[in-house]
Write an enzyme that holds these catalytic residues in place. Structure first.
Site, PDB file in Angstrom:
ATOM      1  N   ASP A 529       0.906  -1.316   0.166  1.00 37.31           N
ATOM      2  CA  ASP A 529      -0.133   0.008   0.013  1.00 37.31           C
ATOM      3  C   ASP A 529       0.995   1.096   0.016  1.00 37.31           C
ATOM      4  O   ASP A 529       1.497   1.411   0.975  1.00 37.31           O
ATOM      5  CB  ASP A 529      -1.080  -0.064   1.297  1.00 37.31           C
ATOM      6  CG  ASP A 529      -1.976   1.096   1.159  1.00 37.31           C
ATOM      7  OD1 ASP A 529      -1.648   2.127   0.595  1.00 37.31           O
ATOM      8  OD2 ASP A 529      -2.786   1.062   2.120  1.00 37.31           O
ATOM      9  N   HIS A 530       0.856   1.709  -1.080  1.00 32.88           N
ATOM     10  CA  HIS A 530       1.722   3.019  -1.285  1.00 32.88           C
ATOM     11  C   HIS A 530       1.603   4.256  -0.332  1.00 32.88           C
ATOM     12  O   HIS A 530       2.175   5.175  -0.156  1.00 32.88           O
ATOM     13  CB  HIS A 530       1.932   3.678  -2.612  1.00 32.88           C
ATOM     14  CG  HIS A 530       3.281   4.068  -3.106  1.00 32.88           C
ATOM     15  ND1 HIS A 530       4.242   4.425  -2.400  1.00 32.88           N
ATOM     16  CD2 HIS A 530       3.720   4.219  -4.492  1.00 32.88           C
ATOM     17  CE1 HIS A 530       5.021   4.735  -2.844  1.00 32.88           C
ATOM     18  NE2 HIS A 530       4.987   4.913  -4.240  1.00 32.88           N
ATOM     19  N   ARG A 531       0.428   4.208   0.300  1.00 31.95           N
ATOM     20  CA  ARG A 531      -0.029   5.387   1.305  1.00 31.95           C
ATOM     21  C   ARG A 531       0.610   5.122   2.556  1.00 31.95           C
ATOM     22  O   ARG A 531       0.886   6.032   3.398  1.00 31.95           O
ATOM     23  CB  ARG A 531      -1.567   5.303   1.282  1.00 31.95           C
ATOM     24  CG  ARG A 531      -2.401   5.602   0.381  1.00 31.95           C
ATOM     25  CD  ARG A 531      -3.702   5.294   0.844  1.00 31.95           C
ATOM     26  NE  ARG A 531      -4.088   4.094   1.140  1.00 31.95           N
ATOM     27  CZ  ARG A 531      -5.216   3.517   1.643  1.00 31.95           C
ATOM     28  NH1 ARG A 531      -6.280   4.295   1.715  1.00 31.95           N
ATOM     29  NH2 ARG A 531      -5.296   2.253   2.069  1.00 31.95           N
TER      30      ARG A 531
END
Length: 557
Positions: A529-531
């Site tokens: 999850d790039h967040r």
């Protein structure tokens, strides 16, 4: 003189600190006896807490999200005597001429059963196909209830379908022979009814009470708004054109805990749904029909305003193509399995909501595979076969400890770092993909992990996996090595922030500085999850994982 009633959480077994997921009443509401007040949800079951008496809600002591246990005070009622006393003067002045006839009708109704008499009816589970030992998930009636013909008595749920068992005749419930959790099959005795005219005789009395209920301004509120943001496809259905009007209908929302949970997962307020089941009971099809109505209503204004062909909600996508496949050749339509319906909705949400990025890496497992084969030979008599999955789980725990951002979950604006290490692994079953969770992997050795994952995988294939065995995961592994393939992008299992995809190992020539030598290479695909995780940290995580698999002594560091 009014009487105050304190309502507490009844005996709910060994459950403690159960979260309140829905408050079904508000201050000032007039509630009936056995009307649901709040809904609780443990990791295994959803439970409604009913009112033991009729009355008016004076004070609510809990809110959604609170944790309660047996004996927790939840609601304070003002006894029905006060509400009735307030209503009587108005009722007498407005409807005096009708009082005596109503009383006579009620008296006749009570006398009728005594004169008519009647025998008992044994209600058994009808033909439900090849299903056996199907668990009872809900009992819709209680002793003393008057039921109509075809009214649902209990609800069964197999691994493939949910089934209601209807009453074959009208009558009064004399005895209930099963409880929630019992396993039943065709022919199992579930309810004993007292036949005759009792059910019909009670109807006039109920009709006489209807005007008084209609006079109460807030007799039954709509359910509390849901906070769920999950979405799922909504099949075609009818009866949705007047969905907005239902919102203010002000009647009791009759729905089972399972239907309420289904509505919450779709983000639907149960009070806005019109029920088409017996006595206005809300079914899952009613919820689906409501969702479809809302979606269609939302699409029409947008299409009219822009003149564009829309149908993808906020994404403004083209409508899904409708094709008559039979025009092109023979077809064989088959319904999706229950597991695929559920997992499909979750996967769709996760793919749309989570910004996925995949990092690929190769791990040299030549020495580890030789060690695994040696272990299995030495421990052949133990009956436990060590798989590569057991080593992968231990290696992932080592990487999670070194990179704690992967062992976290987003909760609004907070990042929750977990101090436990529960690893899920994808298991292929005849009905679809499920993800059992191995708990406390950091506290278990390779042999123990191999034994437990084997047992969980078997339970998954047999359809005997319990709900709590698929919850609480920190990180997941999806291994396709037994089938084939190299790299792929596995979809993250929310609320986790990472998942490891494992392909099939292959022997490849690797330069050792002097010559090419054959080495067994395992392809790894890490979706994150790039967040929460940036590319550099993901690359370090995957590199650490490859180093541990190449030299398993590093797992001790």
């Amino acid at each position: 003189m009014s009487q105050t009633i304190e309502i507490k959480v009844p005996d709910i077994g060994d459950y403690t600190d159960i979260p309140v997921i829905e408050v079904l009443v508000k201050v000032g509401d007039v509630v009936e006896k056995e009307q649901s007040l709040i809904t609780l949800e443990s990791d295994k079951a959803t439970m409604d807490v009913p009112s033991p008496e009729a009355g008016t809600v004076k004070e609510i002591k809990v809110k959604a999200g609170d944790a309660v246990s047996q004996g927790t005070l939840i609601v304070i009622l003002e006894g029905a005597a006060a509400a009735q006393a307030a209503e009587k003067p108005a009722a007498k002045s407005a409807e005096k001429p009708a009082e005596k006839p109503v009383e006579k009708t009620a008296a006749k109704a009570e006398a009728a059963p005594a004169a008519a008499g009647g025998g008992t009816i044994e209600v058994k589970v009808p033909d439900i196909g090849d299903y056996k030992d199907v668990p009872v998930i809900e009992i819709s009636i209680k002793v003393g209830d008057v039921v109509e013909k075809e009214q649902s008595l209990i609800t069964l749920e197999s691994d493939k379908a949910t089934m209601d068992v209807p009453s074959p005749e009208a009558g009064t419930v004399k005895e209930i022979k099963v409880k929630v959790g019992d396993a039943v099959a065709e022919g199992t005795l579930i309810v004993i009814l007292e036949a005759a005219g009792k059910a019909a005789a009670v109807k006039p009395a109920a009709a006489s009470a209807a005007p008084a209920q209609a006079a109460a301004p807030a007799a039954a509120p709509a359910a509390a708004p849901s906070t769920s943001t999950a979405s799922a496809p909504a099949p075609a259905s009818t009866g949705t054109a007047d969905a907005p009007a239902v919102e203010a209908r002000g009647s009791i929302s009759h729905a089972s805990p399972s239907v309420r949970k289904f509505a919450r997962e779709l983000g639907v307020e149960i009070g806005r749904v019109a029920g088409t089941g017996p006595k206005g009971r809300i079914t899952q099809d009613d919820v689906r029909a409501f969702v479809k109505g809302v979606v269609v209503a939302a699409q029409k204004p947008a299409a009219a305003a822009s003149g564009a062909v829309t149908g993808g909600g906020e994404l403004n996508l083209l409508p899904w193509p409708k094709v008559d496949f039979a025009k092109f050749g023979p077809i064989d339509p088959k319904p999706l399995s229950r597991i695929k319906k559920i997992s499909g909705a979750n996967l769709h949400r996760n793919w749309v909501m989570i910004p996925h990025v995949t990092n690929n890496e190769d791990a040299d497992i030549t020495d580890l595979e030789a060690f695994r084969v040696q272990l299995n030979k030495e421990n052949e008599k133990s009956g436990v076969k060590v798989t590569m999955l057991a080593f992968l789980i231990k290696a992932c725990v080592s990487a999670l400890k070194k990179h704690p951002s992967f062992n976290a979950s987003l909760d609004g604006d907070n990042l929750v770092y977990k101090q436990y290490f529960h690893v899920g692994f994808a298991a292929d079953t005849p009905n679809g993909l499920v993800v059992p969770v191995l708990r406390d992997a950091d506290k278990k050795g390779v042999f123990e992990i191999a034994k437990e994952t084997s047992e969980l995988a078997k339970a998954a294939r047999d359809g005997k996996l319990k709900p709590d065995q698929m919850q609480g995961g920190c990180f997941s592994i999806s291994s396709l090595g037994g089938i084939g393939g190299t790299y792929f992008t596995p979809i993250i299992n929310a609320p986790e922030v990472g998942i490891l995809g494992v392909g099939r190992s292959s022997t490849q020539p690797v330069w050792d500085g002097k010559q090419f030598v054959p080495r067994l290479i395992l392809p790894l695909s890490l979706s994150y999850d790039h967040r929460v995780v940036d590319g550099a940290e993901a690359a370090r995580f995957n590199a650490h994982l490859a180093q541990v698999l190449a030299d398993f002594r590093r797992v001790m560091l």
